[in-house]
Design an enzyme around this catalytic site. Structure first.
Site, short mmCIF file in Angstrom:
data_model
loop_
_atom_site.label_atom_id
_atom_site.label_comp_id
_atom_site.label_asym_id
_atom_site.label_seq_id
_atom_site.Cartn_x
_atom_site.Cartn_y
_atom_site.Cartn_z
N LYS A 243 0.83 -1.19 0.00
CA LYS A 243 0.00 0.00 0.00
C LYS A 243 0.88 1.25 0.00
CE LYS A 243 -3.62 -2.02 2.98
NZ LYS A 243 -4.81 -1.89 2.14
N GLU A 315 -6.14 -9.83 1.12
CA GLU A 315 -5.79 -10.95 2.00
C GLU A 315 -6.91 -11.33 2.97
OE1 GLU A 315 -5.97 -7.89 4.74
OE2 GLU A 315 -5.11 -7.82 2.74
N ARG A 317 -10.13 -11.79 2.61
CA ARG A 317 -11.04 -12.84 2.14
C ARG A 317 -10.36 -14.20 2.15
NH1 ARG A 317 -12.04 -9.76 -3.31
NH2 ARG A 317 -11.59 -8.11 -1.80
#
Length: 463
Positions: A243, A315, A317
């Site tokens: 990110k 990540e 899920r």
């Protein structure tokens, strides 16, 4: 037994039979018609107090000391049911009681309590705060129970990852279970592989602290079986699909699903609801290291479905897939999962209105009714099967990150749905877990979402 507290804090309520100062909660009509205490009315008119929503005016006594307060409700008090939370921050430290209030006693007390929340673990000293005498017709025990559940969720989310990594979250989970004499078990590290939780292990293996699966069981067999599953990503760097810095600032809250199901579990256990409760929390830190999982990797899940990793930042899920498959292996009346899962849900509904997904029409109606009846906002979103094809991929059963960038919250829910099938009912909540601006009933920071409505619904189930 008092409700569990993660951080010990003084009660926002007083039980004193001694002197308490009056609060006159009024609308503009009360001022215009003179339908309040004459001394308070005279002071209000001289001060130009208009009873705007949330306005507070302190009233002197005849001898010049603090004698009470006027609290404005605005023209439509029902539009802000927890407006009393403002009192917890606007009043000076003293013991107070409500003299008049066109609000229900429970909402008044709960609003004040919610607004009293402070997260001061890292601050030097704590300022003295006002306390309120709970109205006699309020359900004081249940108000305090709901506050404890909300405060637990807020405290866990607000705590930074250096003090709320996987080990610390496990410790909080164990402490909650111990307080209510629940059975707690933990599968950690490489044992996740031997006990068939490959996706939990995959996401968390690069972290400094081992990934783990937490499980709690409470209640009696034979009662309605309710299973809560919460996403416990203690920090999310995004993994190798890292990110940007601006998107990482709030990633301590990526265990907000875990925090919320723990707060809900607290309410259920403290109320001794007649349910057979199971709580499952997969806990990881999505970090970067030489053994981090990669884009393009394919892994087999607990259910046997293979998942192609098209974005390591999707990540949540993955760990929920193993946890939901595990939950679904037992006959269950209701499975609830909660996760800070997609930015798409925020684009659709904003930070304060959490969507839920279910294909159970009766459950959807009941949750909507619970939401409206206790002012805990929710909104149903569609499990539109027309998008199910988007989570398929050429060389694996599923992708964790469909291309195109459309309907992201729906495709995430459809991904999770692939790991369910046996439970009588399943509902997925895509929560934000954070208040971006101060509201009467909460400061900026970690937030409990949907759990009061779920507590209300489960309480009705358990009758």
């Amino acid at each position: 037994m008092a409700p569990y507290q993660f951080i010990e804090r003084p009660s926002p309520f007083n039980t004193s039979n001694g002197k308490t100062l009056p609060i006159f909660a009024v609308t503009p009509a009360h001022i215009e018609t003179g339908a309040i205490d004459p001394i308070a009315l005279d002071w209000a008119r001289k001060a130009g107090f208009k009873a705007e929503s949330g306005a507070v005016l302190l009233i002197p006594s005849r001898d010049g000391h603090l004698g009470g307060a006027l609290f404005g409700l605005g023209k439509n008090p029902s539009e802000a049911p927890f407006l009393a939370g403002k009192l917890a921050r606007a009043l000076p430290a003293a013991k107070w009681h409500i003299e008049t209030a066109p609000l229900t006693a429970n909402r008044l007390a709960l609003g004040f309590g919610l607004g009293s929340y402070r997260f001061e673990r890292y601050k030097a000293g704590q300022a003295e705060a006002p306390t309120l005498l709970i109205p006699a017709d309020a359900d004081a025990t249940d108000v305090k129970r709901q506050l404890a559940g909300v405060f637990l969720a807020r405290d866990l989310i607000n705590t930074p990852t250096n003090d709320m990594g996987p080990e610390a979250l496990e410790a909080a989970f164990r402490a909650l279970g111990s307080h209510y004499k629940a059975d707690v078990s933990v599968i950690s590290g490489d044992a996740l592989l031997t006990q068939n939780f490959p996706l939990v292990h995959t996401v968390g293996r690069a972290g400094a602290e081992a990934p783990r699966l937490l499980e709690m069981r409470w209640g009696k067999k034979g009662h309605r079986k309710v299973t809560l599953v919460g996403k416990g990503v203690c920090f999310d760097t995004g993994g190798l699909d890292i990110k940007p810095a601006s998107s990482m600032l709030l990633m301590k809250k990526d265990m907000g699903g875990a925090a919320n199901v723990m707060g809900l579990a607290l309410m259920i256990m403290d109320a001794k609801l007649k349910v057979d409760l199971r709580v499952i929390v997969p806990v990881v830190e999505n970090s970067i290291s030489s053994n981090a999982f990669r884009p393009g990797d394919i892994y087999r899940s607990r259910k046997g479905l293979t998942v192609q990793i098209d974005n390591t930042d999707a990540e949540g899920r993955l760990i929920l897939a193993d946890a939901l498959a595990y939950a679904d292996e037992e006959a269950t009346d209701l499975v609830i999962d909660m996760a800070t899962l997609t930015g798409a849900a925020r684009v659709a509904l904003g930070p304060d209105l959490p969507p839920f997904f279910t294909d159970d029409e009766e459950l959807a109606r009941d949750l909507t009714e619970a939401s409206l009846s206790i002012d805990d906002p929710l909104w149903r979103m569609p499990l539109y099967m027309g998008y199910d094809k988007d989570i398929s991929t050429r060389i694996a059963d599923l992708t964790n990150a469909p291309s195109g960038g459309m309907a992201g919250s729906i495709t995430a829910a459809l991904f999770l749905k692939r790991f369910m099938g046996n439970a009588k009912s399943w509902v997925h909540f895509d929560i934000f877990g954070w208040a971006q601006s101060e509201r009467p009933h909460s400061p900026i920071g970690g937030e409990a979402q949907a759990i009061r409505a779920l507590y209300h619904h489960i309480g009705r189930m358990a009758r």
